[in-house]
Design a protein around this motif. Structure first.
Motif, PDB file in Angstrom:
ATOM      1  N   ASN A  83      -2.535   5.841   4.781  1.00 27.45           N
ATOM      2  CA  ASN A  83      -3.703   6.046   5.381  1.00 27.45           C
ATOM      3  C   ASN A  83      -4.868   6.683   4.467  1.00 27.45           C
ATOM      4  OD1 ASN A  83      -2.964   4.304   7.455  1.00 27.45           O
ATOM      5  ND2 ASN A  83      -2.750   5.898   8.920  1.00 27.45           N
TER       6      ASN A  83
ATOM      7  N   LYS B 160     -11.492   3.080  -0.427  1.00 24.69           N
ATOM      8  CA  LYS B 160     -12.332   2.562   0.349  1.00 24.69           C
ATOM      9  C   LYS B 160     -13.872   3.421   0.068  1.00 24.69           C
ATOM     10  CE  LYS B 160     -14.714  -0.417   2.881  1.00 24.69           C
ATOM     11  NZ  LYS B 160     -14.536  -0.343   4.042  1.00 24.69           N
ATOM     12  N   SER B 161     -13.761   4.616   0.143  1.00 25.72           N
ATOM     13  CA  SER B 161     -14.711   5.478   0.126  1.00 25.72           C
ATOM     14  C   SER B 161     -15.343   5.559  -1.274  1.00 25.72           C
ATOM     15  CB  SER B 161     -14.433   6.961   0.806  1.00 25.72           C
ATOM     16  OG  SER B 161     -13.760   7.499   0.073  1.00 25.72           O
TER      17      SER B 161
ATOM     18  N   LYS C 291     -14.325  -0.910  -1.795  1.00 22.18           N
ATOM     19  CA  LYS C 291     -13.599  -1.805  -1.520  1.00 22.18           C
ATOM     20  C   LYS C 291     -12.150  -1.319  -1.067  1.00 22.18           C
ATOM     21  CE  LYS C 291     -12.063  -4.211  -5.480  1.00 22.18           C
ATOM     22  NZ  LYS C 291     -12.356  -5.369  -6.667  1.00 22.18           N
ATOM     23  N   PRO C 292     -11.667  -1.965  -0.087  1.00 24.01           N
ATOM     24  CA  PRO C 292     -10.449  -1.766   0.413  1.00 24.01           C
ATOM     25  C   PRO C 292      -9.363  -1.810  -0.302  1.00 24.01           C
ATOM     26  CG  PRO C 292     -11.566  -3.055   2.235  1.00 24.01           C
ATOM     27  CD  PRO C 292     -12.300  -3.235   0.778  1.00 24.01           C
ATOM     28  N   ILE C 293      -8.447  -1.058  -0.254  1.00 22.60           N
ATOM     29  CA  ILE C 293      -7.095  -1.114  -1.442  1.00 22.60           C
ATOM     30  C   ILE C 293      -6.512  -2.517  -1.397  1.00 22.60           C
ATOM     31  CG2 ILE C 293      -5.683  -0.097   0.427  1.00 22.60           C
ATOM     32  CD1 ILE C 293      -4.252   1.204  -2.043  1.00 22.60           C
ATOM     33  N   GLY C 294      -6.494  -3.319  -0.143  1.00 24.33           N
ATOM     34  CA  GLY C 294      -5.941  -4.748   0.008  1.00 24.33           C
ATOM     35  C   GLY C 294      -6.666  -5.421  -0.719  1.00 24.33           C
ATOM     36  N   THR C 295      -8.124  -5.425  -0.695  1.00 25.00           N
ATOM     37  CA  THR C 295      -8.735  -6.377  -1.568  1.00 25.00           C
ATOM     38  C   THR C 295      -8.569  -6.185  -2.898  1.00 25.00           C
ATOM     39  OG1 THR C 295     -10.460  -6.085   0.235  1.00 25.00           O
ATOM     40  CG2 THR C 295     -11.405  -6.888  -2.057  1.00 25.00           C
ATOM     41  N   TRP C 296      -8.375  -4.737  -3.264  1.00 27.73           N
ATOM     42  CA  TRP C 296      -7.979  -4.724  -4.887  1.00 27.73           C
ATOM     43  C   TRP C 296      -6.714  -5.206  -5.051  1.00 27.73           C
ATOM     44  CZ3 TRP C 296     -10.494  -2.317  -8.927  1.00 27.73           C
ATOM     45  CH2 TRP C 296     -11.509  -1.374  -8.789  1.00 27.73           C
TER      46      TRP C 296
ATOM     47  N   SER D 135      -5.691   4.769   1.349  1.00 24.99           N
ATOM     48  CA  SER D 135      -6.653   3.745   1.703  1.00 24.99           C
ATOM     49  C   SER D 135      -8.032   4.149   1.909  1.00 24.99           C
ATOM     50  CB  SER D 135      -6.006   2.922   2.990  1.00 24.99           C
ATOM     51  OG  SER D 135      -5.023   2.310   2.678  1.00 24.99           O
ATOM     52  N   ASN D 136      -8.272   5.345   2.545  1.00 25.86           N
ATOM     53  CA  ASN D 136      -9.681   5.709   2.897  1.00 25.86           C
ATOM     54  C   ASN D 136     -10.271   6.249   1.616  1.00 25.86           C
ATOM     55  OD1 ASN D 136      -9.243   5.500   5.628  1.00 25.86           O
ATOM     56  ND2 ASN D 136      -8.177   7.748   6.122  1.00 25.86           N
TER      57      ASN D 136
ATOM     58  N   VAL E 211       0.770  -1.335   0.099  1.00 23.40           N
ATOM     59  CA  VAL E 211       0.062  -0.022  -0.083  1.00 23.40           C
ATOM     60  C   VAL E 211       0.981   1.285  -0.076  1.00 23.40           C
ATOM     61  CG1 VAL E 211      -1.873   1.246   1.361  1.00 23.40           C
ATOM     62  CG2 VAL E 211      -1.991  -1.390   1.194  1.00 23.40           C
TER      63      VAL E 211
END
Length: 312
Positions: free
Chosen positions: A239, A246-247, A251-256, A242-243, A227
């Motif tokens: 951070n 997600k917003s 989908k969270p960046i880790g999931t991407w 990431s926010n 990340v």
């Protein structure tokens, strides 16, 4: 084993000329001096049905199906093609296609540099949908499809002209094509948000994600980005990035990152005979056991079992 002998690795092409030469298809309708092509696929495929190998195209493809049938796959998504269908695919994705019938199906391909030089210098700001991950095809009514037909036939005429302004005229006509796509594919899209700072961050992240995995597959990179690396690419705090991701995407960046890793792994397992140990190294895993555990965690299958089931 699949119907066709699989390649040792996924094929990758930087131009349609490269692709057709490798597939043994005729290239006399392609101008090798420009990064733009247009032709009727009926002139290319004299024997039907035709099924392509799986490959990665590092260029844009736009397909206008007036009269033809088949299907195409981009990454893990398969779509039917039928009369009135229009679709496009972006660079970097795994692709394959089948044609069962072909009468009038026009294919346009072009590079990102051609888009920026001849269509619009800020192409992704004006037409942000070109960065979409996977674009579903659209089947249009005949009267709407005819609007596109007039445009691509005029582009075809300019493509085979000897005008010194050929590329500029093609570029201007293609702007209208993109505007029509924007109108009919994204009827509910709100252009107010195209210049939104958060939207630009998401688009830049997606571009960096795609490019990085291309670099991993080609050997230009040897470890996956964290990340922090994606944040550094945009001079952002991790951070904050990431926010935003997600917003804006839900989908969270880790999931991407995970989804992209699994998609690449699945394609290599299904479409190549590359050993699992080598696939794990290509994707940045230091140990093949780590890759196997990671893959099973996200798919409920080991890489060995996934490959067996995919080739059954």
């Amino acid at each position: 084993m699949s119907r066709k002998k699989k390649e040792e690795k996924i094929l990758a092409f930087n131009s349609l000329m490269e692709q057709y030469v490798h597939f043994g298809l005729p290239t006399d309708r392609i101008d090798a001096n420009t990064q733009f092509t247009i032709h009727n696929l009926k002139d290319i495929h004299d024997k039907l049905p035709y099924t392509s190998l799986t490959y990665r195209a590092n260029f844009y493809s736009f397909v206008f199906v007036k009269n033809g049938s088949g299907k195409y796959t981009t990454d893990a998504h398969t779509f039917p093609t039928e009369p009135g269908t229009i679709y496009f695919t972006n660079p970097g994705h795994y692709k394959s296609f089948e044609w069962h019938t072909l009468e009038e199906v026009y294919l346009i391909t072009l590079s990102e540099s051609f888009l920026k030089e001849n269509v619009h210098p800020n192409i992704f700001q004006e037409f942000s949908f070109l960065l979409a991950e996977t674009v579903h095809p659209k089947t249009l009514k005949p009267e709407i499809f005819s609007e596109f037909e007039q445009l691509y036939l005029q582009i075809l005429k300019e493509y085979f002209s000897n005008s010194p302004y050929k590329n500029r005229m093609i570029g201007n006509l293609f702007v209208v094509v993109l505007l029509k796509i924007k109108e009919y594919f994204w009827e509910d899209y709100n252009p107010i948000y195209e210049g939104n700072r958060s939207s630009q961050i998401v688009k830049n992240f997606k571009r960096t994600l795609e490019q990085h995995y291309r670099d991993l597959m080609s050997g230009k990179a040897d470890k996956p980005f964290r990340v922090q690396d994606y944040a550094d690419a945009q001079n952002l705090h991790a951070n904050y990035l990431s926010n935003v991701i997600k917003s804006k995407t839900g989908k969270p960046i880790g999931t991407w990152i995970t989804d992209k890793t699994i998609a690449e792994a699945k394609s290599l397992l299904q479409n190549t005979d590359v050993p699992i140990k080598e696939i794990s190294y290509q994707l940045g895993f230091t140990e093949s056991t780590h890759f196997s555990n990671y893959f099973k965690k996200h798919t409920d299958l080991t890489p060995v079992l996934y490959r067996k089931q995919a080739n059954a």
